[in-house]
Enzyme design. Structure first.
Site, PDB file in Angstrom:
ATOM      1  N   HIS A 302       0.847  -1.190   0.000  1.00 14.32           N
ATOM      2  CA  HIS A 302       0.000   0.000   0.000  1.00 14.32           C
ATOM      3  C   HIS A 302       0.878   1.233   0.000  1.00 14.32           C
ATOM      4  O   HIS A 302       1.924   1.244   0.652  1.00 14.32           O
ATOM      5  CB  HIS A 302      -0.913   0.013   1.240  1.00 14.32           C
ATOM      6  CG  HIS A 302      -2.082   0.904   1.059  1.00 14.32           C
ATOM      7  ND1 HIS A 302      -2.022   2.249   1.300  1.00 14.32           N
ATOM      8  CD2 HIS A 302      -3.337   0.657   0.605  1.00 14.32           C
ATOM      9  CE1 HIS A 302      -3.197   2.784   1.019  1.00 14.32           C
ATOM     10  NE2 HIS A 302      -4.005   1.849   0.607  1.00 14.32           N
ATOM     11  N   ASP A 359      -7.969  -5.308  -0.018  1.00 16.45           N
ATOM     12  CA  ASP A 359      -8.462  -6.061  -1.167  1.00 16.45           C
ATOM     13  C   ASP A 359      -8.103  -7.533  -1.118  1.00 16.45           C
ATOM     14  O   ASP A 359      -8.684  -8.344  -1.830  1.00 16.45           O
ATOM     15  CB  ASP A 359      -7.921  -5.443  -2.468  1.00 16.45           C
ATOM     16  CG  ASP A 359      -8.656  -4.167  -2.813  1.00 16.45           C
ATOM     17  OD1 ASP A 359      -9.821  -4.047  -2.406  1.00 16.45           O
ATOM     18  OD2 ASP A 359      -8.068  -3.291  -3.459  1.00 16.45           O
TER      19      ASP A 359
HETATM   20  N1  CMC Z   1       4.235  -7.510  -5.085  1.00 16.90           N
HETATM   21  C1  CMC Z   1       5.591  -7.472  -5.263  1.00 16.90           C
HETATM   22  N2  CMC Z   1       6.350  -6.373  -5.096  1.00 16.90           N
HETATM   23  C2  CMC Z   1       5.710  -5.236  -4.744  1.00 16.90           C
HETATM   24  C3  CMC Z   1       4.325  -5.190  -4.546  1.00 16.90           C
HETATM   25  C4  CMC Z   1       3.576  -6.371  -4.722  1.00 16.90           C
HETATM   26  N3  CMC Z   1       2.245  -6.389  -4.555  1.00 16.90           N
HETATM   27  N4  CMC Z   1       3.948  -3.935  -4.212  1.00 16.90           N
HETATM   28  C5  CMC Z   1       5.077  -3.224  -4.196  1.00 16.90           C
HETATM   29  N5  CMC Z   1       6.154  -4.002  -4.521  1.00 16.90           N
HETATM   30  C6  CMC Z   1       7.566  -3.609  -4.536  1.00 16.90           C
HETATM   31  C7  CMC Z   1       7.917  -2.764  -5.759  1.00 16.90           C
HETATM   32  O1  CMC Z   1       8.347  -3.568  -6.827  1.00 16.90           O
HETATM   33  C8  CMC Z   1       8.980  -1.867  -5.203  1.00 16.90           C
HETATM   34  O2  CMC Z   1      10.158  -2.622  -5.103  1.00 16.90           O
HETATM   35  P1  CMC Z   1      11.623  -1.892  -5.299  1.00 16.90           P
HETATM   36  O3  CMC Z   1      11.717  -0.898  -4.170  1.00 16.90           O
HETATM   37  O4  CMC Z   1      12.591  -3.015  -5.212  1.00 16.90           O
HETATM   38  O5  CMC Z   1      11.575  -1.250  -6.655  1.00 16.90           O
HETATM   39  C9  CMC Z   1       8.537  -1.585  -3.764  1.00 16.90           C
HETATM   40  O6  CMC Z   1       7.762  -2.745  -3.396  1.00 16.90           O
HETATM   41  C10 CMC Z   1       7.679  -0.325  -3.615  1.00 16.90           C
HETATM   42  O7  CMC Z   1       6.596  -0.431  -4.515  1.00 16.90           O
HETATM   43  P2  CMC Z   1       5.949   0.790  -5.299  1.00 16.90           P
HETATM   44  O8  CMC Z   1       5.320   0.290  -6.553  1.00 16.90           O
HETATM   45  O9  CMC Z   1       6.940   1.910  -5.406  1.00 16.90           O
HETATM   46  O10 CMC Z   1       4.831   1.224  -4.271  1.00 16.90           O
HETATM   47  P3  CMC Z   1       3.639   2.210  -4.558  1.00 16.90           P
HETATM   48  O11 CMC Z   1       3.383   2.920  -3.281  1.00 16.90           O
HETATM   49  O12 CMC Z   1       3.891   3.022  -5.778  1.00 16.90           O
HETATM   50  O13 CMC Z   1       2.425   1.211  -4.914  1.00 16.90           O
HETATM   51  C11 CMC Z   1       0.648  -0.314  -4.664  1.00 16.90           C
HETATM   52  C12 CMC Z   1       1.479   0.794  -3.991  1.00 16.90           C
HETATM   53  C13 CMC Z   1      -0.565  -0.640  -3.787  1.00 16.90           C
HETATM   54  C14 CMC Z   1       0.121   0.180  -6.022  1.00 16.90           C
HETATM   55  C15 CMC Z   1       1.558  -1.574  -4.865  1.00 16.90           C
HETATM   56  O14 CMC Z   1       1.977  -2.066  -3.608  1.00 16.90           O
HETATM   57  C16 CMC Z   1       0.859  -2.668  -5.664  1.00 16.90           C
HETATM   58  O15 CMC Z   1       0.928  -2.674  -6.901  1.00 16.90           O
HETATM   59  N6  CMC Z   1       0.152  -3.620  -4.960  1.00 16.90           N
HETATM   60  C17 CMC Z   1      -0.621  -4.624  -5.655  1.00 16.90           C
HETATM   61  C18 CMC Z   1      -1.972  -4.031  -6.065  1.00 16.90           C
HETATM   62  C19 CMC Z   1      -2.912  -3.858  -4.892  1.00 16.90           C
HETATM   63  O16 CMC Z   1      -3.070  -4.749  -4.063  1.00 16.90           O
HETATM   64  N7  CMC Z   1      -3.593  -2.702  -4.848  1.00 16.90           N
HETATM   65  C20 CMC Z   1      -4.611  -2.417  -3.843  1.00 16.90           C
HETATM   66  C21 CMC Z   1      -4.238  -1.326  -2.898  1.00 16.90           C
HETATM   67  S1  CMC Z   1      -5.368  -1.270  -1.496  1.00 16.90           S
HETATM   68  C22 CMC Z   1      -6.835  -0.663  -2.145  1.00 16.90           C
HETATM   69  C23 CMC Z   1      -6.741   0.774  -2.398  1.00 16.90           C
HETATM   70  O17 CMC Z   1      -6.767   1.548  -1.430  1.00 16.90           O
HETATM   71  O18 CMC Z   1      -6.662   1.138  -3.591  1.00 16.90           O
END
Ligand code: CMC
Length: 425
Positions: A302, A359
């Site tokens: 998140h 989720d």
């Molecule tokens: N699986 C594997 N690696 C992950 C994941 C995941 N689900 N989420 C983040 N990472 C890694 C990412 O690759 C990055 O690694 P590194 O630092 O080595 O490059 C690190 O963790 C930080 O990730 P980010 O993409 O910079 O984080 P963000 O804050 O931009 O994204 C997120 C947050 C929720 C979009 C992301 O964690 C994700 O894609 N999760 C899966 C989708 C999901 O479950 N979304 C629902 C969110 S809750 C409902 C809502 O409120 O919308």
């Protein structure tokens, strides 16, 4: 004494006002920075940008705190009804009994959609995604209720809250090829959602209180989440003074994406894929860690919560009670539990503070309730509706609000002269 921050740029100092929130969150106000220095701030993905000052929702991602108008979400999920929470978010205070009864009566009175609108559903192809249907139908409401003056504002809020669930249930019935079920006035908001989604005209339908309670908790937990992607979209569109229906329709589209509300659908699809592939959870955990695989563990991580998602904590319990009550033994749940267990111990997930989010569990509960996978994000949208409305109203009630218009740093080609077609080859 008011605080200031100092920015030094090209040897020149700029004092910037510091805004301190109720919970001592600190924001450096850069509103005048460009006029004074020519510089803007750059923050792609808005991870560190406050877009507004708001009174609606408070999150402390490090401590796993979520409060609506000051009330902890845990207390609201345990003691309140969704309609009470909707009132709280939209109007700022918990309703008195009289206010709540009036609010519920209004929501009941406005819950049918215009009969002509039912024909719109015929125009969508079979298999149309219900999020596209919901968003189109919500935008279409503005053709039936075009008044957007101050007096119509509250009426439109009630209409939208009342009718969205009917539209959502009709979208489900359209997918199933079953007749639409009208709302029933004696049922609660959540009971009506279940009735309109699951009842058929040829037999009596009784709302299961366990499912009704679970729906109530699910909707409350989704009701607001401050400046997330869809709510920021609603505020962005609303800032141009677009009407309520248009602004919320845009929010529904933003919610649809798998990185946001679409994740609940993506979680089940991922669990099904792992199941089909023999249930090898380790393989998928390894893929999620491999940046070249393009695969992420859906329902993990998140932007804001870096310790635990308080909503997920509550839903984990709801999930157990719903599955027990329904006597469901779902192999996907075993995979989900295994996945959670492995990921919570794995240093990749621990170091990046990636925990199951709301989720992860909501999809499992919706599935157990018999809600089709494509409808999961629609259920999220129904829950988020009061939050979107509250933010739209807050923005529109603020006499100082301006159209949202971010800046950018241009990094494209420098000026060049037009080249005629003959010379381009
Ligand atoms: N699986 C594997 N690696 C992950 C994941 C995941 N689900 N989420 C983040 N990472 C890694 C990412 O690759 C990055 O690694 P590194 O630092 O080595 O490059 C690190 O963790 C930080 O990730 P980010 O993409 O910079 O984080 P963000 O804050 O931009 O994204 C997120 C947050 C929720 C979009 C992301 O964690 C994700 O894609 N999760 C899966 C989708 C999901 O479950 N979304 C629902 C969110 S809750 C409902 C809502 O409120 O919308």
């Amino acid at each position: 004494m008011s605080k200031t921050a100092k920015l030094v740029l090209d040897g020149k100092e700029f004092d910037l006002p510091v805004i301190v929130g109720t919970e001592n969150e600190v924001g450096v106000d850069i509103t005048t920075l460009r006029d004074r220095s020519g510089a803007i701030t750059l923050d792609s993905g808005y991870a560190n940008t406050g877009a507004c000052v708001s009174n609606i929702c408070y999150i402390d991602g490090e401590a796993g705190i979520l409060r609506y108008r000051g009330y902890p979400v845990e207390q609201l999920a345990e003691h309140a009804k969704f309609t009470e929470v909707a009132y709280l978010l939209i109007y700022g205070e918990l309703p008195t009994l009289k206010q709540l009864l009036k609010f519920r009566e209004d929501l009941t009175y406005h819950s049918m959609i215009h009969e002509d609108m039912k024909k719109f559903f015929d125009g969508f192809p079979n298999g149309a995604h219900p999020m596209a249907v919901l968003s189109s139908m919500v935008a279409s409401l503005s053709t039936y209720y075009p008044e957007s003056d101050e007096k119509a504002k509250d009426r439109n809020i009630i209409r939208l809250l009342a009718k969205a669930k009917t539209i959502a249930a009709y979208a489900n019935k359209k997918t199933l090829g079953q007749p639409f079920m009208y709302p029933r006035n004696e049922l609660s908001y959540c009971g009506n959602i279940l009735q309109m989604m699951f009842a058929v005209p040829c037999e009596a339908y009784h709302v299961d209180p366990v499912l009704e309670d679970a729906m109530n908790v699910l909707l409350i937990l989704h009701a607001d989440h401050e400046q997330n992607c869809s709510t920021s979209t609603v505020r962005m569109v609303g800032s141009s003074q677009a009407n309520l229906y248009a602004s919320i329709s845009a929010g529904i589209c933003a919610l649809w994406g798998p990185l946001h509300g679409g994740a609940n659908q993506a979680v089940i699809e991922m669990l099904e894929e792992i199941h089909r592939d023999g249930g090898n959870v380790d393989k998928y955990v390894a893929m999620a860690k491999d940046k070249t695989s393009g695969f992420r563990l859906m329902g993990f991580g998140h932007r804001v919560y870096k310790n635990f998602d308080p909503r997920a904590k509550i839903l984990r319990k709801t999930c157990d009670s719903v599955l027990e009550r329904l006597g469901v033994h779902d192999p996907l749940l075993d995979i989900a539990k295994k996945l959670e267990e492995i990921a919570l111990r794995d240093s990749y997930f621990v170091e990046r503070k990636l925990y199951p989010n709301v989720d992860f569990y909501s999809g499992i509960i919706y599935k157990a309730m018999g809600i089709p996978t494509e409808m999961f994000t629609v259920m999220f949208a129904l829950g988020r509706l009061p939050g979107w409305i509250a933010h739209w109203k807050e923005l529109r009630d603020d006499p100082k609000s301006r159209i949202n218009r971010p800046r950018q740093i241009y990094n494209g080609a420098g000026i060049r002269d037009f080249v005629p077609m003959e010379a381009r080859g």
